[in-house]
Design a protein around this motif. Structure first.
Motif, short mmCIF file in Angstrom:
data_model
loop_
_atom_site.label_atom_id
_atom_site.label_comp_id
_atom_site.label_asym_id
_atom_site.label_seq_id
_atom_site.Cartn_x
_atom_site.Cartn_y
_atom_site.Cartn_z
N ASP A 576 0.77 -1.28 -0.09
CA ASP A 576 0.12 0.07 -0.27
C ASP A 576 0.88 1.40 0.07
O ASP A 576 0.35 2.26 0.36
CB ASP A 576 -0.97 -0.04 1.12
N HIS A 687 6.24 13.82 10.81
CA HIS A 687 4.90 13.19 10.21
C HIS A 687 4.44 13.81 8.68
O HIS A 687 4.49 12.97 7.79
CB HIS A 687 3.61 13.69 11.23
N SER A 691 4.59 11.56 5.46
CA SER A 691 3.25 11.67 4.36
C SER A 691 3.73 11.99 3.09
O SER A 691 2.76 11.86 2.42
CB SER A 691 2.23 12.82 5.26
N TYR A 693 5.14 11.90 -0.48
CA TYR A 693 5.48 10.84 -1.54
C TYR A 693 6.85 11.21 -2.21
O TYR A 693 7.21 12.67 -2.63
CB TYR A 693 4.46 10.72 -2.61
N THR B 469 -1.48 17.65 5.32
CA THR B 469 -1.53 16.32 5.57
C THR B 469 -2.50 15.56 6.31
O THR B 469 -2.57 14.51 6.56
CB THR B 469 0.15 15.89 5.35
N ARG B 470 -3.26 16.43 6.86
CA ARG B 470 -4.35 16.14 8.12
C ARG B 470 -5.64 16.21 7.59
O ARG B 470 -5.94 16.84 6.52
CB ARG B 470 -4.11 16.58 9.51
N ASN B 588 -4.59 11.33 11.14
CA ASN B 588 -3.29 11.89 10.70
C ASN B 588 -2.69 11.05 9.74
O ASN B 588 -1.40 10.90 9.53
CB ASN B 588 -2.54 12.31 11.93
N SER B 589 -3.23 10.09 9.61
CA SER B 589 -2.45 8.98 8.47
C SER B 589 -3.22 8.53 7.35
O SER B 589 -3.03 7.55 6.58
CB SER B 589 -2.17 7.63 9.42
N LEU B 591 -3.48 10.86 4.67
CA LEU B 591 -3.35 11.62 3.58
C LEU B 591 -1.89 11.47 3.38
O LEU B 591 -1.09 11.94 4.25
CB LEU B 591 -3.72 13.12 3.74
N GLY B 592 -1.42 11.38 1.97
CA GLY B 592 0.15 11.71 1.75
C GLY B 592 0.18 12.64 0.52
O GLY B 592 -1.08 13.11 -0.03
N GLU B 593 1.25 13.27 0.43
CA GLU B 593 1.25 14.35 -0.66
C GLU B 593 2.64 14.25 -1.31
O GLU B 593 3.63 14.11 -0.72
CB GLU B 593 0.73 15.82 0.07
N ILE B 599 -2.47 12.09 -1.99
CA ILE B 599 -3.23 10.78 -2.24
C ILE B 599 -4.03 10.37 -0.95
O ILE B 599 -3.39 10.66 0.24
CB ILE B 599 -2.26 9.85 -2.48
N HIS B 601 -6.19 8.13 1.37
CA HIS B 601 -6.47 6.58 1.63
C HIS B 601 -8.00 6.73 2.11
O HIS B 601 -8.25 5.99 2.99
CB HIS B 601 -5.33 6.13 2.58
N ARG B 604 -9.67 3.37 3.87
CA ARG B 604 -9.60 3.02 5.12
C ARG B 604 -10.71 3.20 6.14
O ARG B 604 -10.84 2.71 7.13
CB ARG B 604 -8.37 3.41 5.62
N ARG B 707 -7.85 -0.52 0.59
CA ARG B 707 -6.57 -0.30 -0.04
C ARG B 707 -6.96 0.88 -0.94
O ARG B 707 -5.97 1.45 -1.65
CB ARG B 707 -6.08 -1.36 -0.60
N LYS B 709 -7.73 4.59 -2.98
CA LYS B 709 -7.24 5.65 -2.91
C LYS B 709 -7.88 6.85 -3.63
O LYS B 709 -8.49 6.30 -4.83
CB LYS B 709 -5.75 5.94 -3.01
N LEU B 711 -7.10 10.34 -5.68
CA LEU B 711 -5.95 11.34 -6.06
C LEU B 711 -6.77 12.70 -5.83
O LEU B 711 -7.68 13.03 -6.45
CB LEU B 711 -5.51 11.43 -7.55
N ASN B 743 -5.50 4.13 -10.38
CA ASN B 743 -5.79 4.05 -9.00
C ASN B 743 -5.58 3.01 -8.28
O ASN B 743 -5.37 2.95 -7.09
CB ASN B 743 -7.03 4.88 -8.76
#
Lengths: 699, 745
Positions: A576, A687, A691, A693, B469-470, B588-589, B591-593, B599, B601, B604, B707, B709, B711, B743
C-alpha cells in the motif's frame, strides 16, 4: 437509706441521660440521613464559572486545608518486636475538603490511602453549608487492599466513599485525619488532586521542641506565611470527631487556647491557588518531578526530660535506621552456600563466578511482590528467597549478596531510588528510596547488580537505575556513590533495508539490530509468550504497519544472549505504499517509522516525557530507482535539534539507489516540559516527512 | 492501645473465627475426599499411567499429563453433601508456564493444595502460611455496622523450574457457618455446569466421575461429539458415572469463535425432584413437555425474599400518589423506576438488583395493577434446544405484558424493554399463563421474533475537510438495536440513566435523590454491588473520552486530538433503542502528498475491517459469531469538493452479496460536496464453518476497498465553479480521469 435513695436518683439520672443521649444520637443520625444535598445560587454561580475553566471535570475543590501536627506518644512501649516501625514522636495530618459539583448527576468518589503503620479516622461529610449548621454524617465506606499493576501489597489499603451530587453547584464538605505511628513515613503532602483545587492551604504546626525541615517542591507559586493561621475548619473537624468518635484528643490544645499558646508553636502556612488536576500521561515522569508538594522531615526533637533524639536530620540518621532494619533479617548464609559453590565449581576467573551466581538469581528467582506492603523496607532472609525461588527486590538483592559473600566476594546491600524519584540523598528521607540492589567490589572496581532486571548482563545497568545515587552498607558507616550513566548508544537500534518496486508492491530485505534495553525488552516480550505462539508474536512485532505488509523468511540470532544485540532479517512486501499513473510513480517507504516521535504532547499535560530508556535509532532504507524513471520530487529534509532530543530525516541518491535516512535520539531518555513546543514541532515535521511521496517521472 | 483495638476490630470478629473453623473442616473433608479418590485413582490407574506425549505438542508451554475430577451430590445424616475433588498433573516447559503457575488465587469455596514434583523425584509442598489476602471492609455509615470479607487471596508456589510437574488438588463443598458457628449444609441446592473438553494446554488423559445419591439425580448431555457418560458402579445409595477423554490439543484461540456451538462439551446438572404442578399444553407443538418449568417459575413468583422487598409497594404508593410525571404503561413505568433506583440511588434495592428479583417484583406490580401478562422461558441458542436442556439454570426468563405485547426479560442495564437478547431471538419459547389458572396454568410454544441486520444498524457519518496532510473529522455515530451496547459501556452512566429519574420525577428529580452509597447486607450479592460501584466511578467525561479513544483505536487510521462532543437526548429515552453521539478528531494517517497532488487513503474509512479474520484465520477450526447480525453503514462527506478535485471515485464503487452478507460502496457528487456510502451487512449472528468462504469473500472485498485511494488535486480558482452533478451522477470536467485507471492497480 437516704444514701440508697440518692443512689437510686443518681442511677435514674444516669439512665435518663444515657437514653436521652442515645435518642439524640438517633435523631441526629435520622436528620443527616434524610438531608437533601443543598444547592444555593452562589455555589451554582461558582460551579458554572469553574465549569467554563474545566469543561471536562466533574468536581472542584474550592477550598481545602491540611493541618500537619506533631506530638509525643508517652503511652507506647517502644521495646516490642515492632519497635522499629513505631516512634515516640508521632504525626497527625488532618484533611478538610470543600467540593463543588460542576455537572449534573455526578457521583463524587474519594479514596484515602493508608497502610498498617497509620491510623485513619472516620470520614465525616456534610452537604450543608457551614452557616446552616453542621449536619455531619458518616458516609458508607469501602475499605480494601490496594493493588498496583497486578502486584499485591498486603498492607497498603484504600478507604473510599462516594456521594451523589445531583445538580451543578452541589457542595460537599468532608474531613478525616491520619496518624503516623512512625514519623519517618510522613514524607510529603501534595497540593493537587484528581480534580482541580481552587485553593489549598497546608498548615504545619511544629512544637518548639521539634526541629522540622520542610521544603516546597515544584511550588513556584506557593505562598509561605508564618504565624498563627485562621484554621476554623480544622476546629470544626475536632468538634465533630470529639463528639462522634469519642477519640482521645486530650493531647490536643483546645482551639480557644491556641492563640495563647502561639509562642510555643511555630506555624507555617503554604497556600496555592488554581491547582490543575492530576492525570495519568504516557511516558510520565514521577509525580515528585512536577507536582507541587511539601517535602517534610523531622531533624530532631527534645523529649520531656530534655534529651535530644535525632530522627532524619542527615544521611547518618537515614542509614542508621536502614541498618537497624537489615540487622534483624536473620540470614542463614550456609543455606545458600552449597548452591553458590555448585554454580562456581570449575570456573576460573572471578568474573565468570560472579556472573554464574548473578545470572542464576536472575533466571531462577522470580520477581513476585508477596512482600510486607509499600511500607516494608526489610528484606526477607536469603534462605527463604532461595527455597521459594521468588522474592521482591529486597529479597533478591539479599540472596544475591549472601551467595556472593559465601564465595568470598565483597558484596553489600545497597539502597537506591530509581529515576522515577526526583530526590537524592541531599534530602535524607525515606522518600528517596524505592529499590534495593547489591554492590560488588571486585578487583578494585565497583559493580551494581540488580537481580530483578531479567536478562541484563554483568556490568550493564538498566536505565531506571543509571546515574542514580546509591547508599551502600559499610558496617556502621556507609558509602555514597552513583551508578554509572551509560550513553544512548548502548540501546542503539539500526534498521537497514534494501528495497525495489515490483509492480505496485515495494519489496525487499530488512535487517534489524537491537542493543541494550531495546534488546532486553524484545527478549522479555518473548518470554511472556507461550512457546508455540512466539513465532506469531515475532511476526507481529516486526510487522509494524499491519495487514498491508507481508513478512516472510524471518531469521533471528542471539536472541537470549546477554550483553549482545538481537539481530533479525526478513523479507517484506508492502502493498500500500506506491501508486503508479501513466506519468508518475508515487512512493512512500515508511513501512518502518521512528519510535516515540508520534507521541502527542497533550495540552493538559503537566510533566515532561520520561521514556523507559535512552533512545537512539537509525534507519537507512535503500530503494532501487525503477528503470527508465528518475526522481522528480523528494520530501524536504527534517532536522530538529532541541535541548534533549534531535532528529534528522532526509533522502539522498547513491548510484541507482534512493536512500531514506532517518535518525532520532533522546540521549537522556527524558524531554523537559519546557521543550513541549519543540517536541510538537518535531512530531509534525516528521509526520509531514512520512506523509510526503517521493515522485518518479519517466526519463 | 489504639492500634491494638483497631487490629482487634479488623481481624478478630466472629467472621474470622468462623472462617478458620470452616477451613479446618474443609481440610478434614478434603483429606477424606482425597483418600477415597487417591485410592480409586491408584486402583484404577487413572492418573499415574505414563503416556507418550504426541510429537506435535513439542512446543507447548505446558501439558496436562492427567486430570482426575470427582463431583458428588448426595444426602448424608448431616445434610446434603455437594462438592468436587480434582487432581491435575501438569508438566511445565517454558517461562510462560512458570509465570502462569507461579501463584494461585484462592477462594472461600474451595481448598487448594499444590505440590511441585522435581525431575529428580523430590517434592516441594505448598506453604500455606505464605498466603496473602486483602480484606474488604464495608461500613454502613448510618448504623456503624461493618462487614468484613477476605478478598484477593493469593498464594505463591515455591521452587518452580523448567521440567517440573505441578500437581494441583482442589476440593470444594458448599458449606457455610451461621452466626452461631454452626455448619449450614445446602438445602435446596442445584448444580449446573458446562465441562469443555479443550483446555488452554493440551491434555493427555482426563477422567471425571460423578457420584450421585438420593434425592439428587444426574442429568447430562454430550454436545458436539463430546464423550458420553457411562455408569461404572451402583449400590443401593449411590450411582457413579464416568467420563473418559484424552489426547485433546489446545484449540487455537480464534476471534469471535462459535466455540460453544461447535466445540465438544458436556452439560451436567444435579437436581432434586420438584413439587408437581401440572399445566395444560395449549400449543400444537407438543414435541417437548416443559411442565417441569412450572414449579421453577412458581418458586420465583412466590419467593417472599425476592419479591417482598417493598419495592413493589413503594412503586405502587408513589404511582397512586401521583408522584411520577411519566405517563405510560405500568410495566414501562416500573421498568424506568427500577432502573433509576438501581443505578442512581436507593439503598433499599440496589443491593438486590438481580434478574429474578426484577421479574418477581414486576409480576407483583402487574398483579397489583391487574395487568394481564404471562411468563416466558427460552433456551439460548448456544446451549442447544429444549431437548438439550438439563437444568433450569440454562433457561432465560421473561414476562410478556399482553396488552402492549412487550416482553421484559432479565434485567440488563443497557437494553430497554421489549428487547430480546440475540441468543434467544428466533428460538421456540414457552409462554406460561398463571393468570389463567394458578394450579393448571396454560403453556404454549411460540417462536420469538428475530431481529435482522437492519435492526442493528451502525451508521457512521464522517464529515471531512483537508488540512495539509491531516484531515479534520467530525463524526456522528448512530447505533440502533444491539449494536449500541458496546459504545454504551464507555459512556458516562449518569448521562445514560439519569434520564429515567428526570422522566419519572420531572423537574424535581434532584430532590428525589438521597445521596447514599447503596449498601449491602447480603454477602453473596457483593459482586453485583461492586459492579454498580464501578459504574459510578466511571461517571466522568474525562474517563469516557479516554475509553472512547481506546474503543475507536484501530489499525486502519490514526487520529489525535480526540474529543467527545455530545450525546443526543433521545439516546436515553425508553422505547428509543438508539444511541447517537458525535465526536471530533484529526485523522493523521490518511493523507500523503507530493508537490502537486494529495493521495487520500479514503478506503480505510469504508467498511469494518475484521482484521483478526484475514490476518490469521485463512483456515478456521470453528465458525464465526458476530456480536450481532448487523449492518454497518459508513457515510463520508468530503466538504472540500469546491476546493479540490477527487479522482478515483468511481473505482470505489463495488458490490458483493452472498449468503453471509453483503458489501457495497457507492458515491454521489453534489454541488459542494462528495458523498460516499458503504454498507456492510452480516446476515446472522452465527455464521458456521459452511459459510466460511462467503465470509472470506466479504472480508476480502472490504480489504480491497480499504486499499483504495483518491487522487486529490487543488482546483485552480476558475475551475471551482465547474464541479456540477450530471444526471448520471458523474462529475463534469473531471480532467483527472486519466489517472483513475491507475488508481487501483
Amino acid at each position: 437509706m437516704p444514701k440508697f435513695k440518692t443512689l437510686l436518683v443518681l442511677v435514674f439520672i444516669v439512665l435518663t441521660a444515657s437514653c436521652s443521649s442515645s435518642r439524640k444520637e438517633r435523631e441526629y443520625f435520622d436528620r443527616y440521613h434524610t438531608d437533601r444535598p443543598f444547592v444555593d445560587d452562589v455555589n451554582t454561580d461558582i460551579a458554572l464559572r469553574l465549569r467554563k475553566e474545566y469543561p471536562k471535570e466533574s468536581f472542584a475543590d474550592v477550598g481545602s486545608e491540611i493541618l500537619i501536627e506533631y506530638y509525643l506518644d508517652d503511652n507506647h512501649d517502644f521495646h516490642g518486636s515492632d519497635s522499629l516501625m513505631t516512634t515516640h514522636l508521632k504525626a497527625r495530618v488532618t484533611y478538610y475538603y470543600t467540593i463543588l459539583s460542576l455537572h449534573e448527576a455526578a457521583r463524587f468518589q474519594f479514596a484515602v490511602f493508608y497502610n498498617k503503620h497509620m491510623t485513619t479516622s472516620k470520614i465525616m461529610a456534610s452537604y450543608a453549608p457551614k452557616e446552616l449548621g453542621e449536619n455531619w454524617f458518616q458516609p458508607n465506606t469501602t475499605d480494601m487492599s490496594y493493588e498496583v499493576d497486578g502486584y499485591f501489597y498486603s498492607d497498603a489499603r484504600l478507604n473510599s466513599f462516594s456521594a451523589y451530587m445531583p445538580t451543578v453547584g452541589t457542595q460537599l464538605r468532608f474531613t478525616y485525619s491520619q496518624d503516623y505511628e512512625n514519623v519517618n513515613y510522613l514524607t510529603n503532602v501534595y497540593f493537587s488532586e484528581s480534580f482541580p483545587v481552587k485553593r489549598r492551604k497546608i498548615i504545619v504546626r511544629a512544637p518548639e521542641w521539634l526541629d522540622l525541615n520542610t521544603v516546597v517542591k515544584n511550588g513556584k507559586w506557593v505562598k509561605t506565611e508564618k504565624g498563627m493561621p485562621n484554621f476554623s475548619h480544622i476546629a470544626d473537624y475536632r468538634r465533630i470527631h470529639q463528639r462522634k468518635e469519642g477519640l482521645d484528643y486530650n493531647w490536643y490544645d483546645s482551639y480557644r487556647g491556641e492563640k495563647e499558646k502561639e509562642r510555643v508553636y511555630q506555624y507555617r502556612t503554604y497556600s496555592l491557588t488554581n491547582v490543575k488536576p492530576r492525570d495519568a500521561y504516557a511516558a510520565e515522569e514521577g509525580p515528585t518531578y512536577y507536582l507541587p508538594h511539601l517535602l517534610i522531615r523531622v531533624d530532631k526533637y527534645k523529649d520531656k526530660n530534655g534529651e535530644v533524639h535525632h530522627v532524619m536530620g542527615n544521611l547518618d540518621d537515614l542509614y542508621s535506621w536502614y541498618r537497624r532494619l537489615v540487622q534483624s533479617i536473620g540470614n542463614k548464609p550456609e543455606a545458600v552456600k552449597e548452591q553458590a559453590a555448585k554454580l562456581t565449581a570449575g570456573l576460573h576467573s572471578d568474573e565468570e563466578k560472579v556472573k554464574a551466581i548473578f545470572y542464576w538469581v536472575q533466571d531462577n528467582v522470580r520477581y513476585l511482590a508477596f512482600e510486607d506492603g509499600l511500607a516494608g523496607f526489610k528484606p526477607e532472609p536469603c534462605q527463604m528467597v532461595y527455597a521459594n525461588r521468588y522474592g521482591d527486590c529486597k529479597g533478591m538483592a539479599n540472596l544475591l549478596t549472601e551467595m556472593l559473600k559465601s564465595q568470598g566476594y565483597d558484596a553489600r546491600l545497597t539502597w537506591i531510588g530509581t529515576r522515577r524519584i526526583a530526590y537524592n540523598y541531599s534530602e535524607p528521607s525515606m522518600a528517596v528510596d524505592n529499590h534495593m540492589i547489591c554492590t560488588l567490589n571486585l578487583n578494585g572496581k565497583r559493580y551494581f547488580l540488580d537481580a530483578t532486571e531479567d536478562l541484563i548482563g554483568f556490568g550493564d545497568y538498566a536505565h531506571r537505575i543509571q546515574g542514580r545515587e546509591v547508599l551502600i552498607e559499610d558496617g556502621a558507616s556507609y558509602i555514597l556513590d552513583s551508578v554509572p550513566d551509560l550513553p544512548a548508544e548502548r540501546n542503539a537500534v539500526n534498521i537497514y533495508a534494501d528495497m525495489h518496486l515490483d509492480g505496485a508492491v515495494l519489496k525487499g530485505k530488512v535487517k534489524e539490530s537491537h542493543k541494550g534495553e531495546s534488546h532486553t525488552r524484545i527478549m522479555r516480550y518473548f518470554e511472556s509468550k507461550k512457546s508455540d505462539r512466539r513465532k506469531t508474536a515475532l511476526e507481529r512485532y516486526l510487522n509494524r504497519q499491519g495487514l498491508e505488509n507481508t513478512l516472510s523468511n524471518i531469521q533471528q540470532d542471539s536472541i537470549f544472549y546477554r550483553l549482545g544485540s538481537t539481530h533479525f532479517s526478513y523479507d517484506i512486501a508492502c502493498n500500500d505504499l506506491s501508486l503508479t499513473t501513466d506519468s508518475s510513480v508515487y512512493l512512500k517507504v515508511n513501512f518502518v517509522e521512528l519510535p516515540y516521535y508520534s507521541l502527542q504532547w497533550d495540552k493538559s499535560r503537566q510533566c515532561g516525557l520520561s521514556f523507559s530508556y535512552k533512545v537512539k535509532e537509525n534507519h537507512e532504507i535503500h530503494v532501487q530507482i525503477p528503470d527508465g524513471w528518475q526522481v522528480a520530487n523528494l520530501p524536504d529534509t527534517v532536522s530538529v535539534q532541541s535541548k534533549s532530543f534531535s532528529s534528522l530525516l532526509y533522502y539522498s541518491q547513491a548510484g541507482i539507489d534512493l536512500v531514506m535516512h532517518a535518525s532520532f535520539e533522546i540521549p537522556d531518555g527524558t524531554v523537559g516540559w519546557e521543550e513541549r513546543r519543540d517536541w510538537e514541532n518535531n512530531r509534525k515535521l516528521i509526520h509531514e516527512f512520512y506523509s510526503k511521496y517521493v515522485v518518479f517521472i519517466k526519463k | 492501645m489504639k492500634k491494638l483495638v483497631l487490629t482487634l476490630i479488623l481481624l478478630s470478629p466472629a467472621f474470622v473465627k468462623a472462617q478458620s473453623r470452616l477451613d479446618t473442616l474443609k481440610r478434614e473433608w478434603f483429606q477424606q475426599a482425597k483418600e477415597s479418590c487417591v485410592q480409586k485413582i491408584a486402583s484404577e490407574d487413572l492418573v499415574f499411567k505414563r503416556q507418550e506425549i504426541p510429537a506435535e505438542w513439542s512446543k507447548s508451554s505446558a501439558i496436562i499429563l492427567s486430570s482426575y475430577a470427582k463431583y458428588f451430590a448426595y444426602s448424608s445424616k448431616e445434610g446434603y453433601r455437594i462438592g468436587q475433588y480434582s487432581l491435575d498433573r501438569i508438566l511445565l516447559r517454558d517461562e510462560y508456564a512458570l509465570e502462569d503457575f507461579s501463584s494461585f488465587a484462592l477462594d472461600d469455596e474451595s481448598y487448594l493444595n499444590v505440590r511441585v514434583i522435581k525431575s529428580d523425584g523430590s517434592v516441594i509442598e505448598l506453604d500455606h502460611s505464605r498466603e496473602v489476602y486483602g480484606e474488604y471492609i464495608y461500613t454502613n455509615g448510618n448504623t456503624g455496622k461493618s462487614w468484613h470479607y477476605l478478598d484477593n487471596r493469593k498464594i505463591p508456589v515455591p521452587g518452580l523450574e523448567f521440567g517440573d510437574i505441578i500437581e494441583i488438588e482442589r476440593y470444594g463443598e458448599n458449606i457455610k457457618f451461621n452466626s452461631k458457628g454452626k455448619v449450614i449444609y445446602p438445602t435446596s441446592e442445584e448444580g449446573f455446569f458446562i465441562m469443555r473438553m479443550h483446555e488452554s494446554f493440551p491434555i493427555l488423559q482426563r477422567t471425571v466421575d460423578f457420584e450421585i445419591g438420593s434425592p439428587f439425580e444426574l442429568k447430562w448431555k454430550a454436545m458436539n461429539q463430546a464423550p458420553v457418560l457411562k455408569e461404572v458402579s451402583r449400590n443401593e445409595n449411590r450411582i457413579t458415572y464416568r467420563l473418559t477423554d484424552g489426547k485433546r490439543k489446545n484449540l487455537k484461540p480464534e476471534y469471535w469463535s462459535t466455540k460453544s456451538s461447535e466445540e465438544p462439551y458436556v452439560k451436567v446438572a444435579f437436581s432434586k425432584a420438584r413439587e408437581e404442578l401440572k399445566g395444560e399444553i395449549l400449543s400444537e407443538n407438543k414435541e417437548y413437555d416443559p411442565s417441569w418449568l412450572l414449579p421453577y417459575i412458581n418458586e420465583i413468583r412466590k419467593d417472599r425474599e425476592l419479591s417482598q422487598s417493598g419495592v413493589a409497594l413503594d412503586f405502587a404508593k408513589d404511582n397512586f400518589m401521583g408522584t411520577f410525571k411519566f405517563s405510560g404503561s405500568v410495566a414501562r413505568k416500573f421498568y424506568s423506576y427500577y432502573r433509576s433506583e438501581c443505578f442512581l440511588n436507593q439503598h433499599s434495592i440496589s443491593y438486590e438488583m438481580s434478574d429474578a428479583h426484577f421479574l418477581a417484583i414486576l409480576s407483583r406490580v402487574l398483579d397489583k395493577f391487574k395487568v394481564k401478562y404471562e411468563w416466558m422461558a427460552a433456551v439460548p441458542k448456544e446451549l442447544g434446544t429444549w431437548k438439550d436442556v438439563v437444568s433450569a439454570d440454562e433457561v432465560y426468563l421473561g414476562i410478556r405484558v399482553k396488552q402492549e405485547n412487550e416482553i421484559y426479560t432479565e434485567f440488563d442495564p443497557y437494553s430497554t424493554y421489549n428487547e430480546l437478547d440475540p441468543s434467544i431471538q428466533g428460538t421456540n419459547a414457552v409462554f406460561i399463563d398463571f393468570q389463567r389458572s394458578e394450579k393448571h396454568p396454560g403453556l404454549r410454544f411460540e417462536e420469538l421474533p428475530e431481529s435482522g441486520p437492519k435492526d442493528n444498524l451502525l451508521t457512521t457519518t464522517w464529515t471531512l475537510s483537508i488540512d495539509g496532510t491531516r484531515v479534520n473529522a467530525e463524526r456522528k455515530n448512530a447505533f440502533t438495536g444491539q449494536s449500541r451496547f458496546s459504545p454504551m459501556e464507555y459512556l458516562p452512566h449518569t448521562l445514560l440513566f439519569d434520564d429515567d429519574y428526570k422522566r419519572l420525577y420531572g423537574k424535581n428529580y434532584a430532590l428525589g435523590i438521597v445521596s447514599s452509597h447503596p449498601f449491602i447486607e447480603r454477602r453473596d450479592l457483593w459482586d453485583r454491588m461492586e459492579e454498580v460501584a464501578d459504574r459510578y466511578w466511571h461517571d466522568d467525561l474525562k474517563y469516557a473520552e479516554k475509553q472512547l479513544t481506546y474503543y475507536f483505536r484501530n489499525r486502519n487510521y490514526g487520529f489525535e486530538d480526540y474529543s467527545f462532543v455530545r450525546l443526543n437526548d433521545p439516546a436515553r429515552e425508553l422505547g428509543s433503542p438508539e444511541l447517537v453521539f458525535t465526536d471530533k478528531m484529526t485523522l493523521n494517517s490518511l493523507l500523503g502528498e507530493s508537490d502537486t497532488i494529495k493521495i487520500f487513503h479514503i478506503g480505510r474509512l469504508l467498511g469494518e475491517t475484521i482484521y483478526h479474520l484475514d490476518a490469521e484465520d485463512s483456515i478456521r477450526q470453528t465458525g464465526i459469531m458476530m456480536r450481532t447480525p448487523q449492518t454497518v453503514k459508513t457515510v463520508i462527506i468530503l466538504k472540500d469538493a469546491a476546493k479540490y478535485s477527487y479522482s478515483g471515485l468511481r473505482y470505489l464503487d463495488t458490490t458483493v452479496e452472498n449468503e453471509a452478507g453483503s458489501f457495497s460502496v457507492s458515491h454521489t457528487i453534489h454541488d459542494e460536496q462528495v458523498e460516499i456510502i458503504a454498507i456492510q451487512t452480516f446476515t446472522g449472528q452465527r455464521l458456521g464453518a459452511n459459510k466460511w468462504n462467503d465470509v472470506l469473500d466479504l472480508v476480502q472485498c472490504v480489504a480491497e476497498t480499504n486499499r483504495k485511494k483518491l487522487l486529490v488535486t487543488k482546483k485552480a480558482e476558475q475551475e471551482k465553479e465547474e464541479i456540477k452533478t450530471t444526471d448520471d451522477g458523474q462529475s463534469k470536467g473531471d480532467k483527472v480521469e486519466e489517472m483513475e485507471g491507475s488508481n487501483d492497480e
